[in-house]
Design an enzyme around this catalytic site. Sequence first.
Site, PDB file in Angstrom:
ATOM      1  CD  GLU A  82      37.379  41.202  38.569  1.00 53.13           C
ATOM      2  OE1 GLU A  82      37.501  39.958  38.547  1.00 53.13           O
ATOM      3  OE2 GLU A  82      37.159  41.843  39.608  1.00 53.13           O
ATOM      4  CD  GLN A 126      41.074  34.122  42.432  1.00 55.40           C
ATOM      5  OE1 GLN A 126      40.104  34.278  43.140  1.00 55.40           O
ATOM      6  NE2 GLN A 126      41.395  34.976  41.465  1.00 55.40           N
ATOM      7  CG  ASP A 184      32.892  40.004  43.086  1.00 57.61           C
ATOM      8  OD1 ASP A 184      33.175  38.799  43.222  1.00 57.61           O
ATOM      9  OD2 ASP A 184      33.587  40.773  42.402  1.00 57.61           O
ATOM     10  CG  HIS A 201      30.102  37.074  40.682  1.00 52.59           C
ATOM     11  ND1 HIS A 201      30.631  36.644  39.475  1.00 52.59           N
ATOM     12  CD2 HIS A 201      31.160  37.266  41.502  1.00 52.59           C
ATOM     13  CE1 HIS A 201      31.955  36.578  39.585  1.00 52.59           C
ATOM     14  NE2 HIS A 201      32.295  36.962  40.813  1.00 52.59           N
ATOM     15  CG  HIS A 240      35.761  35.724  37.918  1.00 54.23           C
ATOM     16  ND1 HIS A 240      35.094  34.629  38.386  1.00 54.23           N
ATOM     17  CD2 HIS A 240      35.843  36.607  38.951  1.00 54.23           C
ATOM     18  CE1 HIS A 240      34.771  34.835  39.663  1.00 54.23           C
ATOM     19  NE2 HIS A 240      35.210  36.021  40.036  1.00 54.23           N
ATOM     20  CG  HIS A 250      34.480  35.261  45.138  1.00 55.85           C
ATOM     21  ND1 HIS A 250      35.280  34.432  44.376  1.00 55.85           N
ATOM     22  CD2 HIS A 250      34.011  36.207  44.297  1.00 55.85           C
ATOM     23  CE1 HIS A 250      35.306  34.867  43.125  1.00 55.85           C
ATOM     24  NE2 HIS A 250      34.540  35.951  43.049  1.00 55.85           N
TER      25      HIS A 250
END
Length: 428
Positions: free
Chosen positions: A212, A151, A308, A56, A209, A58
């Site tokens: 979270e 997102q 992440d 995971h 996701h 970005h």
Amino acid sequence: MDLIFRRANLPDGRSGVDVGIEGDRIVAVESRLQATALEEIDAEGRLLSPPFVDAHFHMDATLSLGLPRMNRSGTLLEGIALWGELKPRLTHESVAARAMAYCDMAVAQGLLAIRSHVDVCDDRLIAVESLLEVKKRVAPYLDLQLVAFPQDGIYRSPTAERNLLRALDKGMEVVGGIPHFERTMADGAASVRRLCEIAAERGLMVDMHCDESDDPLSRHIETLAAETRRLGLSGRVAGSHLTSMHSMDNYYVSKLLPLIAEAGVAAIANPLINITLQGRHDTYPKRRGLTRVPELMECGVTVAFGHDCMMDPWYALGSGDMLDVAHMAVHVGHLTALHDIGACYDAVTVNAAKILHLDRYGIAPGCRADLVLLQAVDPFEAIRLKASRLLVLRKGKIVARTPEKLTSLFLPGRPDKVALNFVPGTVA
Ligand code: FE2
């Protein structure tokens, strides 16, 4: 053969093993291999591991720290707002340059496969186009798997669904989502259903996701598990973060864990980020936020860890080192028993590889000769020391080297040296 590693320790506990390589493949794994090779490397009892895998990340945001400003509150929500400020300023070149720099850093540390979420909530699809190009450029030395990630929420952002489909059409391989960021719980649940249907129609994997949040009532993982069963997606779905589970009622979790396991949904925790972003609204005691890693593992759920973020709107630190990630998990998850530390090593290697469906991963005849030689005797020591990656091999070729740390003279990985050179208490 082209290359033989002699006297290596393997992460599964085997020791003194020889590993033979021909071309880009491992062809033999046995003790006292009766063969010769163009090159032989004596591992001297050090750990020879399959490469690290980040489940995971970005890549579109990495190394953007301070652009256009720092995250002052340290919260997830300010991070999302900050990314929203940066997004219109992204260029194809800037995203690619930062991603390429990160990939170099990753390979040097034996990290040879990364699943990256890529924000599709930008009508220009700058990050999507850029990372598809980066994926091709780094393919000789790193497997980059791309998740189409809305997102801003597939329902909250008016063009997100259309853009997500465009990104999948362009070649993104995994369907992402963010149900806890949709405007209502109902929208969140609907987004999980819709996104799983898209994945089922296209034969793709899902990585959302999910929850979270510190809100114990954020229960989208339940819908994700149910949709996985309904659509026959078992083994192709992962829930990332799952931090609300940290705060959930124990009775509810006792029902939820078997549901996740039966559905064949994997869990991806992000210890570095969860420990810093969660609990920000608490006074004292402050919640840790990491999902229930040992309980998920005990239930038979495949658990991996992700880095992440690194130097981006959500996390100012990080180094692309998956041993740093595992080290944090050991501490935050109270995973200090020997077998738990081994499980944390698996979470940044084999378990993550399983979730990504990596081809021919591991140390066995027929596997790809992607390997890392560490300055440690076993996974425990590798995590404890965040050990140097002495050699990194990709498809049978050495692609990175790091000199041995001199402090190894004092390490228990070399018990003879410890006994001779280090007497506890003699160093002030
Ligand atoms: Fe993430």
